[in-house]
Design an enzyme around this catalytic site. Structure first.
Site, PDB file in Angstrom:
ATOM      1  N   HIS A  63      51.978  35.426  45.454  1.00  0.00           N
ATOM      2  CA  HIS A  63      51.921  36.705  46.154  1.00  0.00           C
ATOM      3  C   HIS A  63      50.730  36.693  47.113  1.00  0.00           C
ATOM      4  CE1 HIS A  63      49.165  37.229  42.791  1.00  0.00           C
ATOM      5  NE2 HIS A  63      48.710  38.379  43.280  1.00  0.00           N
ATOM      6  N   HIS A  65      47.873  38.280  47.613  1.00  0.00           N
ATOM      7  CA  HIS A  65      46.510  38.734  47.333  1.00  0.00           C
ATOM      8  C   HIS A  65      45.571  37.565  47.595  1.00  0.00           C
ATOM      9  CE1 HIS A  65      47.404  42.486  44.615  1.00  0.00           C
ATOM     10  NE2 HIS A  65      47.248  42.802  45.887  1.00  0.00           N
ATOM     11  N   ASP A  67      42.954  36.225  46.293  1.00  0.00           N
ATOM     12  CA  ASP A  67      42.516  35.270  45.274  1.00  0.00           C
ATOM     13  C   ASP A  67      43.596  34.247  44.929  1.00  0.00           C
ATOM     14  OD1 ASP A  67      43.820  37.586  44.181  1.00  0.00           O
ATOM     15  OD2 ASP A  67      43.222  36.964  42.175  1.00  0.00           O
ATOM     16  N   HIS A  68      44.758  34.369  45.577  1.00  0.00           N
ATOM     17  CA  HIS A  68      45.835  33.401  45.355  1.00  0.00           C
ATOM     18  C   HIS A  68      46.173  32.593  46.609  1.00  0.00           C
ATOM     19  CE1 HIS A  68      47.118  34.840  41.299  1.00  0.00           C
ATOM     20  NE2 HIS A  68      46.421  35.888  41.704  1.00  0.00           N
ATOM     21  N   HIS A 143      53.964  43.761  39.639  1.00  0.00           N
ATOM     22  CA  HIS A 143      52.564  43.835  40.042  1.00  0.00           C
ATOM     23  C   HIS A 143      52.410  44.924  41.098  1.00  0.00           C
ATOM     24  CE1 HIS A 143      48.508  42.547  40.251  1.00  0.00           C
ATOM     25  NE2 HIS A 143      48.587  41.884  41.390  1.00  0.00           N
ATOM     26  N   HIS A 271      43.766  33.481  34.353  1.00  0.00           N
ATOM     27  CA  HIS A 271      43.539  34.564  35.316  1.00  0.00           C
ATOM     28  C   HIS A 271      42.662  35.635  34.663  1.00  0.00           C
ATOM     29  CE1 HIS A 271      44.529  37.887  38.175  1.00  0.00           C
ATOM     30  NE2 HIS A 271      44.625  36.884  39.036  1.00  0.00           N
TER      31      HIS A 271
END
Length: 304
Positions: A63, A65, A67-68, A143, A271
């Site tokens: 996805h 975001h 941090d990914h 999410h 995570h």
């Protein structure tokens, strides 16, 4: 001999911690390397943990975001400096190419390989990659923004030939492929030799499921049922369940419940929120529900 493994390159959630990076995972399966998510510092983890980037041709982003996916531009630049020449396909939701392409054009317009984007829907479970030995399917998650997990699954293997029986019946080599595919063998005099006399059952299909950022969601159970290895995010502990619900994340207990209901063989949780200094508490909450649970800390490799 086991040749499939998951290596944890980053185990933290939104904020990195001391010596712990954000989400990134290297999957070795059927002699290929797949990168799953690419948080900041993924390129350093790949080198530090000796991941062979030459076999890494596909990157799967769960996805959009940061941090990914914030590590993508640095990783791509570094791979070029290391001499990479093979193209890379990035599998993601719509929007990543629009965000990343201007950076590539500005910082990496000298690349010696192509970056291709293949988009998929976050709202259905579809096969988005396939070769002769395995496939990758998406898993819709729950999410705060559209998010997908991934199911990596081997295709059915051929049966194993009994060499002594092949020799006994004097079977020509060119007939082996048909026998391994399940056919009986007919001798020159017309005698039919059943396939189960000539072969042993095929090796079990190996499978791995990756459930990125998600609230507790039993809709995934049928898709991941019986997988050899499950990674399930476990951002919070039970004492912070209200925060988990607010941010559409899971607790360690949530991950363990999904693993138990799906009858998976092994669970890796990760995570983790940077607020927790002692990650043993995650195991203390998960193992009473699903005993075969392991902490997915940076640098650990899990074989399956």
């Amino acid at each position: 001999m086991e040749d499939n493994s998951l290596k944890i390159l980053g185990s933290c959630a939104a904020l990195p911690a001391m010596k712990m990076n954000q989400s990134a995972y290297s999957l070795e399966m059927n002699a290929k390397t797949f990168l799953i998510d690419c948080g900041e510092n993924a390129q350093q983890s790949l080198r530090h943990y000796c991941v062979n980037h030459s076999k890494m041709n596909h990157i799967f982003i769960s996805h959009l975001h940061g941090d990914h996916c914030f590590g993508l531009i640095g990783l791509i630049s570094t791979l070029d400096l290391l001499g990479r020449r093979s193209d890379i396909i990035i599998h993601s939701h719509k929007g990543l190419e629009e965000a990343l392409r201007p950076q590539l054009n500005f910082f990496c317009n000298y690349l010696h390989f192509k970056i291709n984007f293949e988009t998929f829907s976050p709202f259905s479970s579809d096969i988005i990659y396939e070769n002769e030995k395995m496939s990758v399917a998406t898993i819709p998650l729950k999410h705060s923004i559209p998010t997908s997990g991934f199911l990596f699954q081997e295709k059915p293997h051929r049966r194993h030939l009994k060499a002594d029986k092949a020799k006994f019946f004097n079977i020509p080599i060119e007939q082996y492929k048909y026998i391994l595919a399940g056919e009986d063998y007919t001798t020159p005099d017309g005698t039919v030799v059943p396939n189960n006399v000539l072969t042993l059952p095929p090796s079990p299909q190996k499978s791995f499921a990756y459930l990125s950022d998600t609230a507790y969601n039993e809709k995934v159970i049928d898709i991941i049922n019986g997988v050899d290895l499950l990674f399930h995010e476990s951002t919070f502990l039970e004492k912070d369940r209200a925060r988990a619900k607010q941010t559409f994340h899971s607790t360690a207990s949530d991950a363990a419940r999904i693993a138990a209901l799906a009858h998976v063989k092994k669970l890796v949780i990760g995570h983790f929120s940077a607020r927790y200094k002692d990650r043993k508490s995650f195991l203390e909450e998960a193992k009473p529900i699903f005993d075969n649970t392991f902490l997915g800390n940076d640098g650990i490799e899990f074989r399956f």
